[in-house]
Every structure is written in structure tokens, then in C-alpha cells.
Scaffold this motif. Sequence first.
Motif, PDB file in Angstrom:
ATOM      1  N   ALA A  92       0.837  -1.202   0.000  1.00  0.00           N
ATOM      2  CA  ALA A  92       0.000   0.000   0.000  1.00  0.00           C
ATOM      3  C   ALA A  92       0.869   1.249   0.000  1.00  0.00           C
ATOM      4  CB  ALA A  92      -0.920  -0.003   1.212  1.00  0.00           C
ATOM      5  N   PHE A  93       1.941   1.234   0.773  1.00  0.00           N
ATOM      6  CA  PHE A  93       2.855   2.366   0.774  1.00  0.00           C
ATOM      7  C   PHE A  93       3.493   2.561  -0.604  1.00  0.00           C
ATOM      8  CE2 PHE A  93       7.183   4.032   1.261  1.00  0.00           C
ATOM      9  CZ  PHE A  93       6.883   5.293   1.758  1.00  0.00           C
ATOM     10  N   GLN A  94       3.866   1.469  -1.237  1.00  0.00           N
ATOM     11  CA  GLN A  94       4.461   1.559  -2.571  1.00  0.00           C
ATOM     12  C   GLN A  94       3.452   2.097  -3.584  1.00  0.00           C
ATOM     13  OE1 GLN A  94       7.631   1.214  -3.231  1.00  0.00           O
ATOM     14  NE2 GLN A  94       8.032   0.660  -1.113  1.00  0.00           N
ATOM     15  N   LEU A  95       2.196   1.690  -3.457  1.00  0.00           N
ATOM     16  CA  LEU A  95       1.157   2.225  -4.350  1.00  0.00           C
ATOM     17  C   LEU A  95       0.961   3.719  -4.143  1.00  0.00           C
ATOM     18  CD1 LEU A  95      -1.521  -0.591  -4.283  1.00  0.00           C
ATOM     19  CD2 LEU A  95      -0.186   0.158  -6.257  1.00  0.00           C
ATOM     20  N   LEU A  96       0.996   4.156  -2.887  1.00  0.00           N
ATOM     21  CA  LEU A  96       0.892   5.591  -2.617  1.00  0.00           C
ATOM     22  C   LEU A  96       2.076   6.348  -3.203  1.00  0.00           C
ATOM     23  CD1 LEU A  96      -0.426   5.682   1.044  1.00  0.00           C
ATOM     24  CD2 LEU A  96      -1.606   6.452  -1.012  1.00  0.00           C
ATOM     25  N   ASP A  97       3.251   5.750  -3.132  1.00  0.00           N
ATOM     26  CA  ASP A  97       4.438   6.363  -3.712  1.00  0.00           C
ATOM     27  C   ASP A  97       4.307   6.483  -5.228  1.00  0.00           C
ATOM     28  OD1 ASP A  97       7.114   7.414  -3.543  1.00  0.00           O
ATOM     29  OD2 ASP A  97       7.790   5.502  -4.424  1.00  0.00           O
TER      30      ASP A  97
END
Length: 129
Positions: free
Chosen positions: A53-58
Motif C-alpha cells: 500500500a505504501f508503494q502504491l501511494l508512492d
Amino acid sequence: MALQWMILTYIVAAEAAIAFFLTVPAPKALKSTFVSLISLVLQPAMFIVPFSAFQLLDIYWKSEHRLMCSGETCTASERDRYEKTIYKAQRNVILCCSACLLYWCIYRVVKYHKEIRSMEEVEKRYKEE
């Protein structure tokens, strides 16, 4: 940043291998041992969901703040670099989504195996009575 994507790629490959071995027919003793081992690893492996999820936000943040390369002001090399970053972002989105989906599939298969085992134990108790 490339290290994060490499780690995520290895995790997806490991999840795919685990999902494959969970769904391949095997002797009951071997399957129950493997399922119990995976169920122990499943909770600590939950970190993959917030990591993805953090990578998607990035990816979303970078796509919103990326310089657009359109029109005659861009050279061919700039346009190629822009398209390459778009393709990498799309690949990484697929990687993040597949990590979460494979984790969910493994979780459900392990849960189904545990439910089947408990139903078999209940059936065995009823047959003994």
C-alpha cells in the motif's frame, strides 16, 4: 528505491511458489504439515500488505507530480524516458496488487484447510459415538 521493488518481486515469487504448493495434490500428512507451517508464517508475513500500500501511494504521488512530456518541446530521448517511467509504474502497480492478491489467496487456502480438518475431526467424533 530499486531495492524495494526487488524485495517485493522476490516476495511475490515466494508467495506464488507457496500458493502453488498449497494447491498441488499431496499426501494428507505432508499437506497438513505444510499448511501448519505456512499458517505460522502467515501472520508475520502480513507486513506485505501495508508495504504494498505504501508503494502504491508512492507510485500515485510520483505520477501526480511527474513532468508531462507532450508537444514539440520534448526531444525523442525525453519522450522515451517519460514512456519508460510510465511502463515501470504500471509494472510496479501490477506487482503491488499481485502481492496483496497472492497473500489473500494463501490466507484463504490455509483457512479452508483448517476448516476441513476441523470438520473431519467432528465427523470422526460422531462416527466413534
